[in-house]
Write an enzyme that holds these catalytic residues in place. Sequence first.
Site, PDB file in Angstrom:
ATOM      1  N   GLY A  24       2.977  -4.073 -11.276  1.00 25.22           N
ATOM      2  CA  GLY A  24       2.917  -4.824 -10.026  1.00 25.22           C
ATOM      3  C   GLY A  24       3.978  -4.440  -9.010  1.00 25.22           C
ATOM      4  NE  ARG A  28      -7.607  -2.280  -0.470  1.00 21.60           N
ATOM      5  CZ  ARG A  28      -6.586  -1.447  -0.469  1.00 21.60           C
ATOM      6  NH1 ARG A  28      -6.766  -0.203  -0.871  1.00 21.60           N
ATOM      7  NH2 ARG A  28      -5.386  -1.846  -0.095  1.00 21.60           N
ATOM      8  CG  ASP A  80      -4.034   1.792  -0.614  1.00 22.97           C
ATOM      9  OD1 ASP A  80      -3.508   0.915   0.092  1.00 22.97           O
ATOM     10  OD2 ASP A  80      -4.694   1.528  -1.637  1.00 22.97           O
ATOM     11  CG  ASP A 123      -9.609   2.388  -5.220  1.00 25.60           C
ATOM     12  OD1 ASP A 123     -10.232   3.437  -5.473  1.00 25.60           O
ATOM     13  OD2 ASP A 123      -8.421   2.217  -5.535  1.00 25.60           O
ATOM     14  N   GLY A 171      -3.449  -4.937  -7.271  1.00 25.93           N
ATOM     15  CA  GLY A 171      -2.654  -5.007  -8.497  1.00 25.93           C
ATOM     16  C   GLY A 171      -1.179  -5.207  -8.224  1.00 25.93           C
ATOM     17  NE  ARG A 172       1.116  -0.216  -6.171  1.00 25.66           N
ATOM     18  CZ  ARG A 172       1.740   0.941  -6.166  1.00 25.66           C
ATOM     19  NH1 ARG A 172       3.013   0.994  -6.482  1.00 25.66           N
ATOM     20  NH2 ARG A 172       1.086   2.041  -5.868  1.00 25.66           N
TER      21      ARG A 172
HETATM   22  P1  AMP Z   1      -4.036   3.495  -5.839  1.00 25.01           P
HETATM   23  O1  AMP Z   1      -5.006   4.577  -6.157  1.00 25.01           O
HETATM   24  O2  AMP Z   1      -2.585   3.867  -5.974  1.00 25.01           O
HETATM   25  O3  AMP Z   1      -4.296   2.923  -4.483  1.00 25.01           O
HETATM   26  O4  AMP Z   1      -4.203   2.302  -6.915  1.00 25.01           O
HETATM   27  C1  AMP Z   1      -5.343   2.100  -7.689  1.00 25.01           C
HETATM   28  C2  AMP Z   1      -5.308   0.736  -8.328  1.00 25.01           C
HETATM   29  O5  AMP Z   1      -4.187   0.605  -9.179  1.00 25.01           O
HETATM   30  C3  AMP Z   1      -5.231  -0.430  -7.380  1.00 25.01           C
HETATM   31  O6  AMP Z   1      -5.981  -1.478  -7.903  1.00 25.01           O
HETATM   32  C4  AMP Z   1      -3.767  -0.758  -7.361  1.00 25.01           C
HETATM   33  O7  AMP Z   1      -3.522  -2.095  -7.014  1.00 25.01           O
HETATM   34  C5  AMP Z   1      -3.404  -0.509  -8.799  1.00 25.01           C
HETATM   35  N1  AMP Z   1      -1.996  -0.176  -8.986  1.00 25.01           N
HETATM   36  C6  AMP Z   1      -1.356   0.970  -8.652  1.00 25.01           C
HETATM   37  N2  AMP Z   1      -0.070   0.909  -8.995  1.00 25.01           N
HETATM   38  C7  AMP Z   1       0.136  -0.302  -9.547  1.00 25.01           C
HETATM   39  C8  AMP Z   1       1.267  -0.975 -10.118  1.00 25.01           C
HETATM   40  N3  AMP Z   1       2.466  -0.393 -10.188  1.00 25.01           N
HETATM   41  N4  AMP Z   1       1.072  -2.207 -10.584  1.00 25.01           N
HETATM   42  C9  AMP Z   1      -0.132  -2.813 -10.539  1.00 25.01           C
HETATM   43  N5  AMP Z   1      -1.222  -2.237 -10.044  1.00 25.01           N
HETATM   44  C10 AMP Z   1      -1.097  -0.993  -9.541  1.00 25.01           C
HETATM   45 MG    MG Z   2      -5.163   1.890  -3.516  1.00 28.03          MG
END
Ligand code: AMP
Ligand code: MG
Length: 510
Positions: A134, A191, A270, A260, A101-102
Amino acid sequence: MPDPLPGGDGTAAAPFATAPGFAELGSRFFTRLAPTPLPSPYLVSVSAPAAALLGWDAHAATQAGFIETFAGNQVPAWADPLASVYSGHQFGVWAGQLGDGRAIRLAEARTAGGPMEIQLKGAGMTPYSRMADGRAVLRSSIREYLCSEAMAALGIPTTRAMCIVGSDAPIRRETVETAAVVARLAPSFIRFGHFEHFAAREDIGALRQLADFVIDRFMPACREDAQPYQALLREVSLRTAELMAQWQAVGFCHGVMNTDNMSILGLTIDYGPFGFLDAFDANHICNHTDSQGRYAYSQQPQVAFWNLHCLAQALMPLWREGEGEAGKDAAVEAARAALDPFRARYAAAFFRRYRDKLGLRPPAGRDEDDEPLLTSLFQLLHEQRVDYTLFWRNLARISSADGSRDAPVRDLFPDRAAWDAWAGTYRARLRAEQSDDAARAAAMLAVNPKYVLRNHLAETAIRRAREKDFGEVDRLLAVLSRPFDEQPGAEAYAALPPDWAAGLEVSCSS
Ligand code: AMP
Ligand code: MG
């Protein structure tokens, strides 16, 4: 050394050749897109050891176009930027499609050490951003950067972080912060959730393609197995078991062990609301958002095993033959057999690591014979809330003969008598194996780090960085890159956390 690749206008030239890598898999697996530019980017820090993995030296960042490239403002000729799609279980619940997502992969570099993907985290919105922006903030980027490099220096498998580029662009979280991009490196960012994604869509062709990709590039021995996909699951289970033992031994809490966030290569990946134990608390929850303690320190190995079950579930169609319940039962049985070695491998790795931490030789009997000594130690550390890192470090220097050199470790225990009782048992064991104090101390100091990324150290570096003083990020990076060495002048980085650290809260907000 491969021919260097030119940059384009205003982009960084690269000292490596590239390969399609993940892009080979085809468009079901990703979306090609360029990063979104950030206004007026500036360099926050570069990790020379990480840059060296790509063939860049310490001065790479002064090269024309480096900052623009790693801000995502210019796409170099050597890049093929893309965001991948995955799904996953978050906090035990199926979350459906997630994806990068980013994060945007710039390229796969061909290096002396094998393939190395270069990824920008915080590089702008992608088709997988869902409701989010993002972006990543400077605070979380500094934490990820420092911890990635610290873990690598500790010898713990991890994705790497090559540099942070910042920008004053405002980013809204609980408060308004500023943006940053971390350039992450890993042989692969695949992942568990990538497999879950295609399994959930019942796209068995894509699932097989992904499994073949991982096997052929990273686990070729699995191909020799009569059941390569079961061998893949076994290999991932074993790597994950080893990783969990390393996390536990060093006192690392990941904080968001969703599927993930589990690397198929067994890397730590992550870095969000992670933490290292200060005062030992077996049930420590480092993620303020994790109110139930699903990802508490003591839970990590079994959560990893649960996550491996999700992976198994996803891979099962690859060896399920025959319709109906009979086919299913056989496939489940095969999955169980592939997962099962996790337990024994985790136990063996756990005992090996803790024996090394204690400076003990393997027991004459079974590993489990060391269990009482360890269980009583954990109980004691927990009850007395002893600083985990200082305990191990100071333990190295005691005498096996008597308590004459106990003070530095004994003084960590509010109840000194409780220490004396356990120390008696430990000393008896040392004498039984005729432990040599000097040799044991040297061996223990080589496995029990003096310097870990305590929350308050990261916080101090973040506060200074917000004032545009990035010197503390660099200093901390340098200290953490030699975690086992005595570093004169760096004593403060090994000290107990200050009182204000007790108020620090780390959440998923990043
Ligand atoms: P995480 O648990 O932080 O690794 O993120 C879970 C999901 O949310 C993943 O698909 C990330 O890419 C997405 N994500 C987290 N923060 C953001 C953000 N600021 N913008 C876009 N996607 C995000
Ligand atoms: Mg993640």
